[in-house]
Design a protein around this motif. Sequence first.
Motif, PDB file in Angstrom:
ATOM      1  N   GLU A  69     -88.614  44.940  63.049  1.00 44.34           N
ATOM      2  CA  GLU A  69     -88.184  43.361  62.744  1.00 44.34           C
ATOM      3  C   GLU A  69     -89.332  42.550  62.177  1.00 44.34           C
ATOM      4  N   ALA A  70     -89.319  42.356  60.974  1.00 44.12           N
ATOM      5  CA  ALA A  70     -90.192  41.503  60.353  1.00 44.12           C
ATOM      6  C   ALA A  70     -89.964  39.984  60.783  1.00 44.12           C
ATOM      7  N   ALA A  71     -91.006  39.174  60.614  1.00 41.06           N
ATOM      8  CA  ALA A  71     -90.772  37.775  60.977  1.00 41.06           C
ATOM      9  C   ALA A  71     -89.977  37.355  60.012  1.00 41.06           C
ATOM     10  N   SER A  72     -89.034  36.448  60.599  1.00 43.44           N
ATOM     11  CA  SER A  72     -87.879  35.861  59.899  1.00 43.44           C
ATOM     12  C   SER A  72     -87.679  34.641  60.420  1.00 43.44           C
ATOM     13  N   LEU A  73     -87.704  33.307  59.833  1.00 36.78           N
ATOM     14  CA  LEU A  73     -87.650  32.009  60.269  1.00 36.78           C
ATOM     15  C   LEU A  73     -86.271  31.384  59.874  1.00 36.78           C
ATOM     16  N   ASP A  74     -85.368  30.943  60.895  1.00 36.42           N
ATOM     17  CA  ASP A  74     -84.165  30.279  60.443  1.00 36.42           C
ATOM     18  C   ASP A  74     -84.168  28.721  60.467  1.00 36.42           C
ATOM     19  N   ARG A  75     -84.448  28.039  61.340  1.00 39.70           N
ATOM     20  CA  ARG A  75     -84.322  26.613  61.295  1.00 39.70           C
ATOM     21  C   ARG A  75     -85.427  26.149  62.326  1.00 39.70           C
ATOM     22  N   LEU A  76     -85.817  24.976  62.068  1.00 39.14           N
ATOM     23  CA  LEU A  76     -86.591  24.201  63.486  1.00 39.14           C
ATOM     24  C   LEU A  76     -85.770  23.004  63.719  1.00 39.14           C
TER      25      LEU A  76
ATOM     26  N   ASP B 234     -88.018  13.357  70.817  1.00 38.89           N
ATOM     27  CA  ASP B 234     -88.219  14.232  71.736  1.00 38.89           C
ATOM     28  C   ASP B 234     -89.664  15.108  71.476  1.00 38.89           C
ATOM     29  N   PRO B 235     -90.341  15.329  72.495  1.00 43.17           N
ATOM     30  CA  PRO B 235     -91.428  16.095  72.606  1.00 43.17           C
ATOM     31  C   PRO B 235     -91.638  17.393  72.329  1.00 43.17           C
ATOM     32  N   GLU B 236     -90.393  18.165  72.366  1.00 39.81           N
ATOM     33  CA  GLU B 236     -89.889  19.459  72.155  1.00 39.81           C
ATOM     34  C   GLU B 236     -89.170  19.874  71.211  1.00 39.81           C
ATOM     35  N   ALA B 237     -89.236  20.866  70.301  1.00 33.96           N
ATOM     36  CA  ALA B 237     -88.545  21.481  69.195  1.00 33.96           C
ATOM     37  C   ALA B 237     -88.330  22.901  69.684  1.00 33.96           C
ATOM     38  N   ILE B 238     -87.130  23.545  68.965  1.00 35.16           N
ATOM     39  CA  ILE B 238     -86.763  24.853  69.020  1.00 35.16           C
ATOM     40  C   ILE B 238     -86.916  25.366  67.492  1.00 35.16           C
ATOM     41  N   LEU B 239     -87.706  26.621  67.495  1.00 32.77           N
ATOM     42  CA  LEU B 239     -87.698  27.354  66.484  1.00 32.77           C
ATOM     43  C   LEU B 239     -86.933  28.622  66.605  1.00 32.77           C
ATOM     44  N   SER B 240     -85.952  28.858  65.670  1.00 31.26           N
ATOM     45  CA  SER B 240     -85.253  30.213  65.856  1.00 31.26           C
ATOM     46  C   SER B 240     -85.373  31.215  64.745  1.00 31.26           C
ATOM     47  N   GLY B 241     -85.413  32.251  64.994  1.00 32.45           N
ATOM     48  CA  GLY B 241     -85.640  33.500  64.165  1.00 32.45           C
ATOM     49  C   GLY B 241     -85.869  34.773  64.807  1.00 32.45           C
ATOM     50  N   THR B 242     -86.713  35.381  64.150  1.00 32.14           N
ATOM     51  CA  THR B 242     -87.144  36.785  64.636  1.00 32.14           C
ATOM     52  C   THR B 242     -88.510  37.199  64.673  1.00 32.14           C
ATOM     53  N   ARG B 243     -89.245  37.520  65.602  1.00 34.51           N
ATOM     54  CA  ARG B 243     -90.697  38.160  65.564  1.00 34.51           C
ATOM     55  C   ARG B 243     -91.255  36.998  65.777  1.00 34.51           C
TER      56      ARG B 243
ATOM     57  N   LEU C  43     -88.109  30.154  70.137  1.00 30.11           N
ATOM     58  CA  LEU C  43     -89.456  29.507  70.431  1.00 30.11           C
ATOM     59  C   LEU C  43     -89.322  28.100  70.843  1.00 30.11           C
ATOM     60  N   SER C  44     -89.970  27.744  71.962  1.00 33.43           N
ATOM     61  CA  SER C  44     -90.136  26.303  72.234  1.00 33.43           C
ATOM     62  C   SER C  44     -91.425  25.765  71.852  1.00 33.43           C
ATOM     63  N   LEU C  45     -91.444  24.671  71.177  1.00 32.33           N
ATOM     64  CA  LEU C  45     -92.659  24.213  70.574  1.00 32.33           C
ATOM     65  C   LEU C  45     -93.074  22.881  71.270  1.00 32.33           C
ATOM     66  N   LYS C  46     -94.157  22.410  71.602  1.00 30.59           N
ATOM     67  CA  LYS C  46     -94.616  21.184  72.146  1.00 30.59           C
ATOM     68  C   LYS C  46     -95.409  20.463  71.083  1.00 30.59           C
ATOM     69  N   ALA C  47     -95.058  19.131  70.949  1.00 30.48           N
ATOM     70  CA  ALA C  47     -95.367  18.190  69.908  1.00 30.48           C
ATOM     71  C   ALA C  47     -96.847  17.942  70.263  1.00 30.48           C
ATOM     72  N   GLY C  48     -97.866  17.546  69.553  1.00 30.17           N
ATOM     73  CA  GLY C  48     -99.086  17.074  69.588  1.00 30.17           C
ATOM     74  C   GLY C  48     -99.207  15.491  69.576  1.00 30.17           C
ATOM     75  N   SER C  49     -98.009  15.051  69.067  1.00 34.13           N
ATOM     76  CA  SER C  49     -97.931  13.731  68.954  1.00 34.13           C
ATOM     77  C   SER C  49     -96.609  13.057  68.975  1.00 34.13           C
ATOM     78  N   ALA C  50     -96.171  11.508  69.148  1.00 27.93           N
ATOM     79  CA  ALA C  50     -95.278  10.953  68.950  1.00 27.93           C
ATOM     80  C   ALA C  50     -94.169  11.412  67.945  1.00 27.93           C
ATOM     81  N   THR C  51     -92.847  11.551  68.305  1.00 28.30           N
ATOM     82  CA  THR C  51     -91.968  12.115  67.128  1.00 28.30           C
ATOM     83  C   THR C  51     -91.069  10.633  67.045  1.00 28.30           C
ATOM     84  N   GLU C  52     -91.074   9.619  67.476  1.00 28.61           N
ATOM     85  CA  GLU C  52     -90.140   8.605  67.374  1.00 28.61           C
ATOM     86  C   GLU C  52     -89.958   8.019  65.823  1.00 28.61           C
ATOM     87  N   THR C  53     -90.949   8.303  65.149  1.00 31.30           N
ATOM     88  CA  THR C  53     -90.936   7.984  63.547  1.00 31.30           C
ATOM     89  C   THR C  53     -90.079   8.796  62.655  1.00 31.30           C
TER      90      THR C  53
END
Length: 846
Positions: free
Chosen positions: A514-521, A527-536, A564-574
Amino acid sequence: MRRISLVLFLILVCLGSKPAQGQAGPPAFDLVGPKVDVHVKRGEETLPIGQVPNLMPGDRLWIHPDFPESQSAHYVLIVGFLRGATNPPPSEWFTHVETWSKKVRQEGVFVTVPAEAQQAILFLAPSTGGDFSTLRSAVRGRPGLFVRSTQDLNFANADRMRLDTYLSEVKVTSQTDPKSLKDRAQKAAAVLGIRVEQQCFDKPSDQQAPCLTQHTEGMVLDDANVSNRVSQLTSGSSVDLMNQLAYSPIGGAGVFSPYIGAILDTARILASLHTAHFQYIPALSLPTDDTLNLRLSVPPSFKDPKSVVVIALPPVGPAKMPPLHPSNPSEQFCAQKPGLVLPAEGAPMVYGSPEAHDLKLRIQTKTGPIEIPVKADAGQGGLVLTKPAPALPPGDLTGVVVGKWGFDNWEGPRFHLVASGPGKWRVAASDELALVVGREDTLHVQGENTLCVAKVNAQPNGGVPLDVQWKSPRPQALEFAVPLKDAKPGEVSISIHQYGLDKPDKLTLMAYSEAASLDRLTLSAGDPEAILSGTRLDEVAKVSFSNIDWTPAELRRVQDVDQLSLKAGSATETLEPGKRYTAKVTLRDGRDLKVPVTVERSRPQVALLSKGSQEEETADPSPVHLGSPNDLPVERRLVFFLKSKSPQNFPRDQKVEVAAADNSFHTTLSLSDGTLMLEDSSTALGVVEPLAKFGSSAFGPVQARAVSGDGVPGEWLSLGTLVRLPGFKELRCPHAVSKPCTLTGTNLFLAHSISASSDFDSPVDVPADFTGTQMTVPHPSNGVLYLKLRDDPETVQTLGLTVLPATPTSSVAAKSTEKPSESKQTESRQSDQQSAQTPPQSKTDP
């Protein structure tokens, strides 16, 4: 206490002196005395004395004094029998044996236990004129003294055998396997009733064994089984007198330990036994097969007063079977596991003596019983199979330990067993596509039972079989990681090896490239957290867009997609919902990829300020004092305060959803129906009546989240755990703290277990299908009991019922409540489920 006291008082009587100041403890029985060979014949069966825990009237004893050919001093052996402290034995109950005679040296002597005998005793005395009649008169004149002597000597013999077994285990293990010394020493001490100094294990390895074997006189703990067995010898006890004397200055307080000091006044009372011609010295008789190896504490004297060695034989009367029981009655074992150890405790002499012999594990099968030899091994803390189990029918089995206790047939503890069977393994549906080459993936495999699993190995396509580390989180589940970092795509063979089966069970899965494949962020604004979906996605190093850096947190695989859960390094209100963003994804190998970003509307964010539960004013206060603020009784009103973080003010059309973590029940709170009330512009009070809203079957983790007026939900916040409380009514206890109590109430099955201590070292487990209104519980310590609720078995709660005096009717009612409950289950349940209907009493008195 009593057993050490009498042995020592005999020494002091014969010496006629007090202990010297500064004497630290009892004299050691370290002088090697003569040997006496003894066989016991009962009916047509003959046993060596080491395997005989008790004698019976009519037993035929073969006794052979084993003196060397060079023995210069002639000893007379006197075999005597006693019939209690107040009934002198007849003269014909004494047998005079000249040990130096040729016939005795070659053939020994036969003696039959008289019909009314209760104790048996041997004397070895230097040959003098009138020795036999003098000793016989001494015994007949004061039989109670010698009754007490046989009792205490039997105590001392049993304790010395237990101690010698423990010391031998420590010595051998320290020399052959020092790394296992702590484990084996602790197990041996537990089953033998030996006190272990835990600080010894903090010392360097070469100092642990000497530390564990010092101060041996205080290591042996009381064995109630030995006490009950030897109590056949006499009625009455001198324990109270000895305890009182021990604490007096004249009794040696401050010189000896309290129980040792008790012998001083006792010695004065019985000093008249000392004569100008004879003094009596006790001997420990430690059996090796058919030989009694005598150990003395003082050298014998061949001048007046001459020393008479006193030897106790086993008590006369019916045998008391050893109360050996499984260490954990609910534990299950694989019957075909090589060297299987069945942990059992409660009978130290099973491990410390050869009195339990010809032991076997009898397994009942449809074709008949199968018996496997076992031996008692103190170092392993249980009964060990000495040969592999034969072929057994797969599934659940019951094994019972049978054998001989002396001459009597003995049925010991029962154990739950399982026998391995081929096949019936399957991979969890969510893991069927989980294997991806280039990384390590975890597989979850379901089966009937994992107790007999010996090892698991995986063979990737074109590779060699590799043993993998596995664990069993549940009795029917296996979990292990498959290393595919250097593997090629293709088939992966999983082999599950089980004890008792010649061939392993095999599973075949596919490993995908399975090669690295990115679907959507995806994220919500703010929110301080985002979800990246895909493979590898395990190759992702970092993500960035709109001047915000994101770092990987947790990787999950849902069916065939990585998340993959991602943690934000700064505020996302903007971030603006609906606006198109593109994120840059940097892989671990340095490559950069791009992925579209979806920013959804901001979710309401609230913070939990406090929570609690309130009882109705008219309700009777519960006797249960909760041990955790996270436990929320379903019968009480649940209240909590929320503070709005985004938006800053709490909107009037915003609602709060309260639900179970598994969404099995839920409700919605709002300002309009009064279940929410604003304290100020940003803080709201939520009120829930769990029993009215969710019913009496609501339990488990409960959570809350804000829901905006247009239906956008926020993050879940944990409120705690809903628990249901049994309706405890009264606790009735007898005056004696060693006896159990009767607890009355309704819905007692909501309690998981009850104990007299907060450590739950000896709990009473409540069966899940318990239907009674009364149960037996330990006597409360300091007026309270401790319980664990079925809805939260990890938290210790306190039960503060007023202790009422026990009445005969309460104990009778408890029994009548339990027995019908058992009988109703007879037709529909197996025997092991019947026994669970009535909760067991505590294993030990609190």
